[in-house]
Scaffold this active site. Structure first.
Site, PDB file in Angstrom:
ATOM      1  N   GLN A 111      47.615  68.364   8.219  1.00 29.61           N
ATOM      2  CA  GLN A 111      47.710  67.785   9.561  1.00 29.61           C
ATOM      3  C   GLN A 111      48.651  68.560  10.473  1.00 29.61           C
ATOM      4  O   GLN A 111      48.621  68.390  11.691  1.00 29.61           O
ATOM      5  CB  GLN A 111      48.164  66.325   9.489  1.00 29.61           C
ATOM      6  CG  GLN A 111      47.144  65.406   8.822  1.00 29.61           C
ATOM      7  CD  GLN A 111      47.597  63.971   8.844  1.00 29.61           C
ATOM      8  OE1 GLN A 111      48.354  63.546   7.973  1.00 29.61           O
ATOM      9  NE2 GLN A 111      47.179  63.219   9.861  1.00 29.61           N
ATOM     10  N   CYS A 135      44.367  57.218  11.784  1.00 34.25           N
ATOM     11  CA  CYS A 135      44.866  58.522  11.335  1.00 34.25           C
ATOM     12  C   CYS A 135      45.474  59.254  12.526  1.00 34.25           C
ATOM     13  O   CYS A 135      44.882  59.280  13.605  1.00 34.25           O
ATOM     14  CB  CYS A 135      43.714  59.337  10.750  1.00 34.25           C
ATOM     15  SG  CYS A 135      44.196  60.993  10.211  1.00 34.25           S
ATOM     16  N   LEU A 136      46.622  59.865  12.302  1.00 37.34           N
ATOM     17  CA  LEU A 136      47.289  60.607  13.373  1.00 37.34           C
ATOM     18  C   LEU A 136      46.438  61.776  13.859  1.00 37.34           C
ATOM     19  O   LEU A 136      46.632  62.253  14.981  1.00 37.34           O
ATOM     20  CB  LEU A 136      48.648  61.133  12.889  1.00 37.34           C
ATOM     21  CG  LEU A 136      49.687  60.058  12.527  1.00 37.34           C
ATOM     22  CD1 LEU A 136      50.881  60.704  11.845  1.00 37.34           C
ATOM     23  CD2 LEU A 136      50.127  59.292  13.762  1.00 37.34           C
ATOM     24  N   HIS A 193      43.120  63.849   2.777  1.00 36.17           N
ATOM     25  CA  HIS A 193      43.423  64.955   3.703  1.00 36.17           C
ATOM     26  C   HIS A 193      43.471  66.296   2.965  1.00 36.17           C
ATOM     27  O   HIS A 193      43.058  67.325   3.500  1.00 36.17           O
ATOM     28  CB  HIS A 193      44.773  64.737   4.390  1.00 36.17           C
ATOM     29  CG  HIS A 193      44.705  63.920   5.640  1.00 36.17           C
ATOM     30  ND1 HIS A 193      43.913  64.259   6.716  1.00 36.17           N
ATOM     31  CD2 HIS A 193      45.338  62.778   6.010  1.00 36.17           C
ATOM     32  CE1 HIS A 193      44.066  63.361   7.686  1.00 36.17           C
ATOM     33  NE2 HIS A 193      44.927  62.445   7.282  1.00 36.17           N
ATOM     34  N   GLY A 250      52.589  58.121   6.766  1.00 41.19           N
ATOM     35  CA  GLY A 250      52.201  59.185   5.853  1.00 41.19           C
ATOM     36  C   GLY A 250      51.787  60.407   6.650  1.00 41.19           C
ATOM     37  O   GLY A 250      51.378  60.290   7.813  1.00 41.19           O
ATOM     38  N   HIS A 287      44.602  57.908   1.369  1.00 43.53           N
ATOM     39  CA  HIS A 287      44.328  58.546   2.662  1.00 43.53           C
ATOM     40  C   HIS A 287      44.902  59.966   2.690  1.00 43.53           C
ATOM     41  O   HIS A 287      44.243  60.909   3.140  1.00 43.53           O
ATOM     42  CB  HIS A 287      44.948  57.672   3.774  1.00 43.53           C
ATOM     43  CG  HIS A 287      44.773  58.175   5.160  1.00 43.53           C
ATOM     44  ND1 HIS A 287      43.944  57.565   6.089  1.00 43.53           N
ATOM     45  CD2 HIS A 287      45.319  59.231   5.819  1.00 43.53           C
ATOM     46  CE1 HIS A 287      43.995  58.231   7.235  1.00 43.53           C
ATOM     47  NE2 HIS A 287      44.828  59.252   7.107  1.00 43.53           N
ATOM     48  N   GLU A 288      46.137  60.104   2.182  1.00 41.35           N
ATOM     49  CA  GLU A 288      46.784  61.425   2.229  1.00 41.35           C
ATOM     50  C   GLU A 288      46.127  62.400   1.247  1.00 41.35           C
ATOM     51  O   GLU A 288      45.947  63.579   1.557  1.00 41.35           O
ATOM     52  CB  GLU A 288      48.283  61.307   1.957  1.00 41.35           C
ATOM     53  CG  GLU A 288      49.054  60.364   2.888  1.00 41.35           C
ATOM     54  CD  GLU A 288      48.746  60.520   4.362  1.00 41.35           C
ATOM     55  OE1 GLU A 288      48.391  61.627   4.817  1.00 41.35           O
ATOM     56  OE2 GLU A 288      48.834  59.510   5.093  1.00 41.35           O
TER      57      GLU A 288
HETATM   58 CO    CO Z   1      45.463  60.777   8.369  1.00 36.96          CO
END
Ligand code: CO
Length: 179
Positions: free
Chosen positions: A55, A97-98, A143, A50, A139-140
């Site tokens: 991000q 998380c990235l 963000h 995702g 999660h997204e």
């Molecule tokens: Co994330």
């Protein structure tokens, strides 16, 4: 041609902003369509399951998700102006998380959710699911509201070698049943 954008990390102010709603007339704009393509290639290159626009330093309400490997009905999708419309149950599982590279933590989420929004053609869509797919959707959306999982998770720690694949919401091997 789509290209891989830079993923920004915790500490960057864009990750803490409430992302702006996308105007309906914005969706057909070639630059907006390029953004969607770029988000997909950036997500796959990471690799992640995702990615939310903040991000890549774009403060708009849009995310991509692809859990096709788990279930052919779970992606790839892009969701514009997503809204959580149903939520049931509770599940805790490992999450990463990235934008917080190298770390994982235990995060409580709704076990199953439904999300509505529009797709890249401006058509209404509704995604629903449980487990890892539901976790990733939540999660997204977080963000887009300036929230990172590390704000709410417990036992956030540097990923051990066997946990490194967790980045962007993947489940721990022992948590596979949750995913
Ligand atoms: Co994330």
């Amino acid at each position: 041609m789509p290209y891989v954008r830079t993923i920004i990390h915790d500490g960057h102010p864009t990750l803490r902003k409430t992302a702006k709603r996308v105007r309906p007339d914005e969706i057909a704009d070639p630059l907006f369509q390029q953004l969607i393509d770029d988000m997909f290639v950036t997500m796959y290159a990471a690799p992640g399951i995702g990615l939310a626009a903040p991000q890549i330093d774009v403060s708009k309400r849009i995310f991509t998700i692809d859990l096709h490997d788990d279930d052919p009905e779970h992606g790839p999708f892009v969701v514009i102006n997503p809204k959580l419309v149903e939520a049931r149950g509770e599940a805790e599982a490992a999450e990463g998380c990235l934008s917080v590279p190298g770390y994982v933590g235990e995060m409580k989420r709704y076990e199953s959710v439904a999300v509505t929004g529009v797709d890249r053609a401006g058509k209404k869509i509704r995604l629903e699911g449980e487990g890892l797919f539901a976790r990733c959707l939540q999660h997204e959306i977080d963000h887009l509201n300036g929230v990172l999982y590390i704000d709410k998770a417990r036992d956030v720690h540097l990923a051990r070698e066997e946990e490194e694949q967790l980045e962007e919401v993947a489940p721990a091997p022992e948590a596979e049943s949750v995913g």
